[in-house]
Enzyme design. Structure first.
Site, PDB file in Angstrom:
ATOM      1  N   TYR A  36       7.099  10.790  11.214  1.00 50.38           N
ATOM      2  CA  TYR A  36       6.694  10.551   9.829  1.00 50.38           C
ATOM      3  C   TYR A  36       6.391  11.888   9.138  1.00 50.38           C
ATOM      4  CZ  TYR A  36       3.832   8.964   5.949  1.00 50.38           C
ATOM      5  OH  TYR A  36       3.317   8.755   4.697  1.00 50.38           O
ATOM      6  N   LYS A  49       1.339  -0.616   6.755  1.00 50.33           N
ATOM      7  CA  LYS A  49       2.699  -1.143   6.881  1.00 50.33           C
ATOM      8  C   LYS A  49       2.687  -2.593   7.385  1.00 50.33           C
ATOM      9  CE  LYS A  49       3.478   3.076   5.620  1.00 50.33           C
ATOM     10  NZ  LYS A  49       3.805   4.150   6.547  1.00 50.33           N
ATOM     11  N   ASP A 103       3.035   6.603  18.193  1.00 47.48           N
ATOM     12  CA  ASP A 103       3.022   5.993  16.857  1.00 47.48           C
ATOM     13  C   ASP A 103       3.859   4.723  16.955  1.00 47.48           C
ATOM     14  OD1 ASP A 103       3.558   5.148  14.227  1.00 47.48           O
ATOM     15  OD2 ASP A 103       3.244   7.165  13.437  1.00 47.48           O
ATOM     16  N   ARG A 120     -21.075   3.544   7.911  1.00 46.03           N
ATOM     17  CA  ARG A 120     -20.177   4.589   8.442  1.00 46.03           C
ATOM     18  C   ARG A 120     -20.055   4.463   9.954  1.00 46.03           C
ATOM     19  NH1 ARG A 120     -21.871   9.421   9.805  1.00 46.03           N
ATOM     20  NH2 ARG A 120     -23.408   9.612   8.161  1.00 46.03           N
TER      21      ARG A 120
HETATM   22  C1  LIG Z   1       3.353   5.472   6.769  1.00 43.43           C
HETATM   23  C2  LIG Z   1       3.364   6.021   8.134  1.00 43.43           C
HETATM   24  C3  LIG Z   1       2.333   6.865   8.583  1.00 43.43           C
HETATM   25  C4  LIG Z   1       1.197   7.303   7.680  1.00 43.43           C
HETATM   26  O1  LIG Z   1       0.373   6.230   7.345  1.00 43.43           O
HETATM   27  P1  LIG Z   1      -0.485   6.156   5.957  1.00 43.43           P
HETATM   28  O2  LIG Z   1      -1.124   4.817   6.059  1.00 43.43           O
HETATM   29  O3  LIG Z   1       0.476   6.305   4.837  1.00 43.43           O
HETATM   30  O4  LIG Z   1      -1.457   7.277   6.001  1.00 43.43           O
HETATM   31  C5  LIG Z   1       2.401   7.305   9.885  1.00 43.43           C
HETATM   32  N1  LIG Z   1       3.414   6.975  10.720  1.00 43.43           N
HETATM   33  C6  LIG Z   1       4.421   6.182  10.312  1.00 43.43           C
HETATM   34  C7  LIG Z   1       5.521   5.840  11.273  1.00 43.43           C
HETATM   35  C8  LIG Z   1       4.441   5.677   9.020  1.00 43.43           C
HETATM   36  O5  LIG Z   1       5.457   4.914   8.602  1.00 43.43           O
END
Ligand SMILES: *Cc1c(COP(=O)(O)O)cnc(C)c1O
Length: 412
Positions: free
Chosen positions: A117, A226, A201, A64
């Site tokens: 998001y 992603k 982000d 952890r």
């Molecule tokens: C998918 C996404 C998230 C969230 O990520 P997860 O891995 O699904 O928790 C946050 N910001 C953006 C721009 C995303 O496309």
């Protein structure tokens, strides 16, 4: 050396593991201490009670707190943006919510771009207010210089501890001026003597095509599910940033216990080897697809970061801070939801699924899927319409993709 040259080897020494070229999966919860004195020192360093000697590696204690797969992944991820460090999480939402919880306390104010998001939107609107955090929005249309003036002359400016932008924004591809946000952060800190942080982000264009820390950001946040993963086979998140921010985030992560598992880290380490080549091909494919969509009579508008259809100011901002349009395209079709559904139901090569950034192309309907939770008036005011399809372009042959899109659009 460039990051792509280092992705196969950085941070791993074959002698550690029977000369294996590839780092194995350290599927272990705990680590044997060489002796009790070493265990004592490892804990003192891990909890910040002692400073490490120069070049001293933190000893491994418990997965952890740390694990070789987690550490090697974080060291490699930081290279792309020349960040001081990185922290990897079990999901993008886990990374983002940990950033909010690290830097916002009751009474503080979050300044955040809109749209973001859907999961981020939910956390910011449903959870943060319940712990007494104020939330204030801005959009790509906000005059950030005017906002800076206003906030520097208002007590609410003193409450702002975190500025958060998602750019390009999911799903409208609006871009937010990072240079202006860097200036806003500095101005607020100087005016009120507060510590203000800027987090971005960077899931859509980073870490290859956009490096927010060059514009004064403290952190880039990622859904590593992603592009970083790229294979639609795992869920993970990451934050890269300054030493100070990453230390604070990792401290909270230790107690939330939301780090990624050794197996997920191993898969992501493998994915990083091909990150640049994948994203390059995806961006090239997206250019072909955008040009096709613009030429199709049933497509009424395309939303592509920094593309002429987004307007001159958006083109200017994009050129200032990003080196590619990326691979995420949204477009409106004539005839609203019914037409959008016809297209989505008739795509064959492109899969009807949420998520993005993967080797295979994916399409979905933001209005009723990823952004279903967002109030309708808010969606409408941000031109997030029910005629919109969001397309994540993969690494397939571009002509095959265009053929698939054309046959579906021709049904309208
Ligand atoms: C998918 C996404 C998230 C969230 O990520 P997860 O891995 O699904 O928790 C946050 N910001 C953006 C721009 C995303 O496309």
């Amino acid at each position: 050396m460039q990051p792509e040259s280092l992705m196969m080897t950085h941070g791993y020494v074959p002698e550690w593991s029977e000369n294996a070229v590839k780092c194995p999966i350290y599927q272990t919860s705990t680590f044997v201490f060489p002796n009790a004195e070493a265990g004592k020192r490892f804990f003192a360093l891990a909890y910040g009670k002692l400073e490490p000697n120069s070049g001293e590696q933190p000893g491994l204690i418990y997965s952890r707190l740390n694990n070789p797969n987690l550490q090697i992944l974080e060291e490699r991820l930081a290279l792309w943006e020349q960040a001081d460090g990185a922290a990897v999480f079990e999901s993008g939402m886990s990374a983002i919510s940990t950033v909010f919880l690290t830097f916002l306390k009751p009474g503080d104010r979050l300044l955040i771009s809109n749209p973001v998001y859907g999961g981020t939107h939910h956390f910011v609107h449903h959870y943060l207010p319940s712990i007494g955090v104020h939330v204030e929005h801005f959009t790509a249309d906000t005059d950030l210089a005017a906002l800076q003036k206003e906030l520097c002359a208002d007590p609410r400016g003193a409450q702002i501890k975190l500025i958060y932008a998602e750019t390009p924004a999911n799903p409208t591809n609006d871009v937010i001026d990072l240079k202006a946000l860097g200036a806003l952060k500095k101005a607020l800190a100087a005016q009120f003597g507060t510590e203000v942080r800027l987090a971005v982000d960077n899931t859509y264009l980073g870490p290859i095509w956009q490096k927010p820390m060059e514009f004064g950001a403290d952190m880039s946040c990622y859904s590593a599910t992603k592009f970083l993963s790229g294979h639609s086979d795992l869920i993970a998140g990451a934050v890269t940033g300054t030493a100070e921010s990453i230390t604070a985030i990792k401290t909270l992560r230790t107690f939330l216990g939301n780090m990624a598992s050794p197996n997920t880290c191993w898969l992501l380490t493998r994915s990083l080897e091909t990150l640049k080549i994948r994203m390059t091909r995806q961006a090239e494919n997206a250019l072909h697809v955008v040009r096709f969509l613009e030429s199709h009579p049933k497509v009424s508008r395309v939303y592509f970061p920094g593309w002429a259809s987004q307007g001159d100011e958006q083109v200017r901002i994009h050129q200032q801070q990003s080196s590619s349009h990326g691979a995420m395209i949204s477009f409106d079709v004539l005839g609203g939801e019914a037409s959008a559904f016809t297209v989505l139901n008739n795509l064959h090569l492109v899969k009807l699924a949420v998520s993005l950034g993967s080797n295979e192309s994916l399409a979905q309907h933001p209005y009723h899927m990823t952004h279903a939770d967002m109030p309708e008036d808010e969606k409408n005011s941000l031109h997030l319409t029910d005629a919109m399809i969001r397309l994540s372009v993969g690494i397939e042959d571009p002509e095959d993709l265009i053929h698939d899109l054309r046959q579906a659009l021709d049904l309208l």
